[in-house]
Design an enzyme around this catalytic site. Structure first.
Site: not given
Ligand code: DX5
Ligand code: ZN
Length: 222
Positions: A176, A138, A36, A9, A38, A67, A34, A144-145, A69
């Site tokens: 994810d 999810m 993200d 990601s 948002m 992805h 991947h 957030f990561g 969101m």
């Molecule tokens: C969260 C994202 C994920 C995120 C994963 O909302 O959809 O893809 O980047 O990050 P990690 O692997 O650090 O949890």
């Molecule tokens: Zn994601």
């Protein structure tokens, strides 16, 4: 035996060195990027949109797994496809007409993914599963990561595997959030096909080696 996929990601990448980070993934055993997206409405955070994805697409040598969101994702599917997305995933919770949206994605030629928040039961996909190319479970609350893996995801993977196999569908199960070397094996044993990994890859001392280690696990299912 089909091998599982690993999708780093990019959210966890160092954006001041984006080209190097993309190049690292190009050179690695990773299968997809991947990405993200948002919007600050569906989730409490804003990241990037098609403009950045288009730039990443120019550097990436692997498929882009996008992805979304965002609310009203149906408005932007064609734009994300044009930007280079090969997998487009929308959230069930953001789609009152999910069947229509899934088919809208497929009509662009992209693979259609549906993501479920941690509290959304997999049984809601039972009547549509054959039409869906990928289900993204999810394992953290999206936004957030670097968050902690929610352990209730494991039984959800098993239930979803059963729904897919019963329907004789080819749907991939993607996990994810909070995925890393510590839980990859149990996710694969439960029936996962695609592991998304952000901070566990980009935050590692040796990201390429971490990707290889994630690829090296085996699963009884795939
Ligand atoms: C969260 C994202 C994920 C995120 C994963 O909302 O959809 O893809 O980047 O990050 P990690 O692997 O650090 O949890
Ligand atoms: Zn994601």
């Amino acid at each position: 035996m089909k091998k599982h996929l690993v999708a780093p990601s990019v959210l966890a990448a160092d954006f001041t060195r984006l080209r190097e980070e993309i190049e690292m993934v190009n050179q690695s055993e990773a299968d997809w990027f991947h990405l993200d997206v948002m919007d600050g409405r569906f989730v409490p955070n804003i990241t990037f949109g098609m403009f950045i994805i288009e730039a990443i697409n120019k550097m990436a040598q692997k498929p882009l797994d996008v992805h979304l969101m965002i609310v009203e994702p149906e408005k932007y599917i064609e734009s994300f496809r044009k930007a280079g997305a090969q997998v487009i995933t929308v959230h069930l919770e953001a789609c009152p007409h999910l069947h229509r949206t899934v088919h809208q994605i497929k009509e662009t030629g992209a693979l259609a993914g549906v993501a479920l928040n941690p509290h959304t039961p997999v049984s809601l996909l039972e009547d549509l599963i054959e039409d869906i190319d990928l289900v993204c479970l999810m394992s953290v609350n999206p936004g957030f990561g670097g968050q902690k893996f929610i352990y209730q995801t494991l039984p959800k993977i098993r239930k979803l595997r059963e729904i897919i196999d019963t329907a004789n569908a080819k749907t991939l199960i993607e996990i994810d959030g909070g995925v890393g070397l510590q839980n990859a094996e149990s996710l694969l044993q439960a029936g996962a096909d695609v592991l998304v990994a952000g901070s566990s890859v980009f935050g590692a001392k040796d990201p390429r080696a971490t990707i290889s280690a994630l690829k090296a696990f085996t699963s009884v299912f795939v």
